[in-house]
Design a protein around this motif. Sequence first.
Motif, PDB file in Angstrom:
ATOM      1  N   ARG B  23       6.261  -4.355 -10.613  1.00  0.00           N
ATOM      2  CA  ARG B  23       5.690  -3.052 -10.895  1.00  0.00           C
ATOM      3  C   ARG B  23       4.208  -3.188 -11.236  1.00  0.00           C
ATOM      4  O   ARG B  23       3.359  -2.435 -10.775  1.00  0.00           O
ATOM      5  N   PHE B  26       2.117  -3.869  -8.250  1.00  0.00           N
ATOM      6  CA  PHE B  26       2.053  -2.661  -7.441  1.00  0.00           C
ATOM      7  C   PHE B  26       1.017  -1.687  -8.006  1.00  0.00           C
ATOM      8  O   PHE B  26       0.192  -1.142  -7.275  1.00  0.00           O
ATOM      9  N   LEU B  27       1.066  -1.512  -9.334  1.00  0.00           N
ATOM     10  CA  LEU B  27       0.129  -0.577  -9.967  1.00  0.00           C
ATOM     11  C   LEU B  27      -1.308  -1.085  -9.822  1.00  0.00           C
ATOM     12  O   LEU B  27      -2.220  -0.321  -9.494  1.00  0.00           O
ATOM     13  N   GLY B  29      -2.411  -3.018  -7.532  1.00  0.00           N
ATOM     14  CA  GLY B  29      -2.775  -2.854  -6.122  1.00  0.00           C
ATOM     15  C   GLY B  29      -3.166  -1.419  -5.825  1.00  0.00           C
ATOM     16  O   GLY B  29      -4.164  -1.153  -5.151  1.00  0.00           O
ATOM     17  N   SER B  30      -2.376  -0.457  -6.343  1.00  0.00           N
ATOM     18  CA  SER B  30      -2.673   0.949  -6.066  1.00  0.00           C
ATOM     19  C   SER B  30      -4.017   1.337  -6.655  1.00  0.00           C
ATOM     20  O   SER B  30      -4.809   2.037  -6.000  1.00  0.00           O
ATOM     21  N   ALA B  33      -6.636   0.001  -4.471  1.00  0.00           N
ATOM     22  CA  ALA B  33      -6.708   0.760  -3.228  1.00  0.00           C
ATOM     23  C   ALA B  33      -7.469   2.066  -3.444  1.00  0.00           C
ATOM     24  O   ALA B  33      -8.246   2.495  -2.586  1.00  0.00           O
ATOM     25  N   MET B  34      -7.241   2.701  -4.602  1.00  0.00           N
ATOM     26  CA  MET B  34      -7.938   3.959  -4.879  1.00  0.00           C
ATOM     27  C   MET B  34      -9.446   3.733  -4.950  1.00  0.00           C
ATOM     28  O   MET B  34     -10.229   4.501  -4.386  1.00  0.00           O
TER      29      MET B  34
END
Lengths: 410, 324
Positions: B23, B26-27, B29-30, B33-34
């Motif tokens: 998790r 993932f966070l 990474g997000s 990405a933003m």
Amino acid sequence: MTDYLTFLWRVWRLSWQGGWKFYVWMIFLSVLVLVGLNAWARQFVEGLATTGMTDQVSWGAYIANFTFLVGVAAAAVMLVIPAYIYKKEHMHEVVLFGELMAIAAIVMCLLFVTVDLGHPDRFHHMIPPFGIFNFPGSILSWDVIVLNGYLLLNLHIAGYMLYCRYRGKAPTRKFYIPFVFLSIAWAVSIHTVTAFLYVGLAGRAYWHHPLVPARFLASAFVAGPALMILTFQVIRRVMRYYIGDKPIFTLRMIMTVAMLINMFLLGSELFTEFYSPTQHAAAAHYLYFGLHGHDGLVPWIWTAIALDVIGLLFLVTPLSRHIVGLNIACVTCFVGIWIEKGMGLIIPGFVPSPLGQFVEYLPTLNETLICLGVWAVGALMLSWMLHVAIPIMNGSLRADPHAPAPALNH
Amino acid sequence: MTEHSSNNVSPKTIEQVYQPMTRRTFLKGSAGAMVGLAGLVAALKPLLALEKGEISLDDLLQRHYRQLSPADLQRIMTQLEDKCAAEYGVRPTLQDLKPLEGVQFAYALNLTRCIGCRKCAHACLAENNQSRAGEDDISMSYIRVLEMQKGAINLETSTVYYDPETVPQKDKYYMPVQCHQCQESPCTKVCPVQATWQEKDGVVVVDYNWCIGCRYCMAACPYDARRFNYQKPTLKPEAINPNQNYLSNRIRPKGVVEKCTFCLQRTRAGKYPACLEVCPTGARVFGNVLDPDSEINYILNHKRVYILKEEVGTLPRFYYFFDA
């Protein structure tokens, strides 16, 4: 198939794993790419008036960099030939890196051509069946074919070798050996065809010269290996992959011979232009000494010649037996040839114009930022490819992590 | 195998590649990405300045001129008329005149008569709707008038920037140069997309809706006859010639090459080129070489004719001649 997808997934995951230095480097390059993209967006809206190009000097920094990078891409062959034809074991350790560099260089070439277009939105006009190919008449059509073909060849060879390595299996010869040999001829073709772009134009006396393709290849086989020598040292310093001195010194030998040939050809060219000066020597006069009060390229070309000569002196003497001396030679040769092929070859083809006008050229800031952005794309790609390829090469990334690691190189 | 402190892919990081994504990763990474996406949007911001309709699906899908059906071409021409009216404030009449049967154009210029007044260069602008910054800006004219030193035909010592009180100057003579509509045209040979070609009457044309703007043709031309639209053409409404043709003098889009077409919008309708009509000394002769009685044929057969850069082998349809 699922194996392959797992492979891609792991490569993707690995792409984002790394120490802080890796992140700083990649973010730095990404910022440069974005700066370049921003400059390109401005050019796209306002037109090529944002560049220093004119009706008289209708090609500039983009095409110059393109030409230079085709040479860098072609130079991968200088690793392939010793490795596959002369069966030098020590070159097999590094041949993949040459292919990866070629991939990055070709992508930069394609980008440089794209940013040079007045109508990039019509790019598909060059690609049948959407467009119309002027084949075999236009050398640019040939160039589209050979460049993309070379890209595919290298993608296939490098990708296949890496995937085999990842699975711990020996590559099947028939799946790569024919392509490797094809890529040798193909590498020569990309730089020859690129030279023919210019040589074929009878109206430009400075380019219409049979020595140009030979000099292109000779200088490419200096600049490409120079970049490889420097890259290999970075790899062995900051990555977990051992590269001995042997490949580096094989490349040194190649560079030395190629540089000698390049300088010999340059001498022949200068003799022809200046011994019995004809009107066709006007561009050379302008380039080396200035003509009719115009001398914008003079500092460029003498810098290039000085760098070339310094590089050559280091290469032919024991100075370059030491790695520091060799690095100096690499940097001077690389920069020298970059100037020679850009400001020294593309621009004087346009000055004086066919009607005898002297319009000088200097790239604008926006144009320079776009060039920088494209170079950053190449550096980013090469860094990323090395970042995922090296754990595969040294066996730390493999299909079955529980299987014993394959023997490392050495 | 050398161990080094700055190894960037350690066995530990490799280990994570084999594990399912957490998790936390993932966070992270997000979020990354933003940030990346925001950077991308910021970088592309200049694209907002694109004019509406500048790039349309229709444009992207349009075929090459020679592949268009008459109906398609008609539709495209109507669209272009609308566009010109909206952007430049003048509605042109756009036509597509085809080459005439049994006609091959040729042009001859009398170097003895030319006085270097540049009226031809200006008339070219008035006729062909080239971009210009002001009244005196003739840089986009298809004609460059060279002021030459008497005693030789040496381009290198010529200038296009001459500006004396009166012409002709005593020690000078003048040589206007424009597209030579070469029979062996290097420009059409090198075009990677066949956006420029030679028509049956010998005129070399450009499909402005197909040209990709690579400018290879400009590099190939030995006569410096091609102009590139480095920006969107600027034209005042009163400067616009509304009698326009698809393959010649319609207002060009940004980023394409244009050139002299022997004024085909006029010459294919039986008129003389604008540069000929305006010439005060009658130095210019234009006509059909296939017509044995034409004046151009008389000149080519009887005068001392000079071909500029004959050694390049382009076989021009443009000739210079001297009075006896």
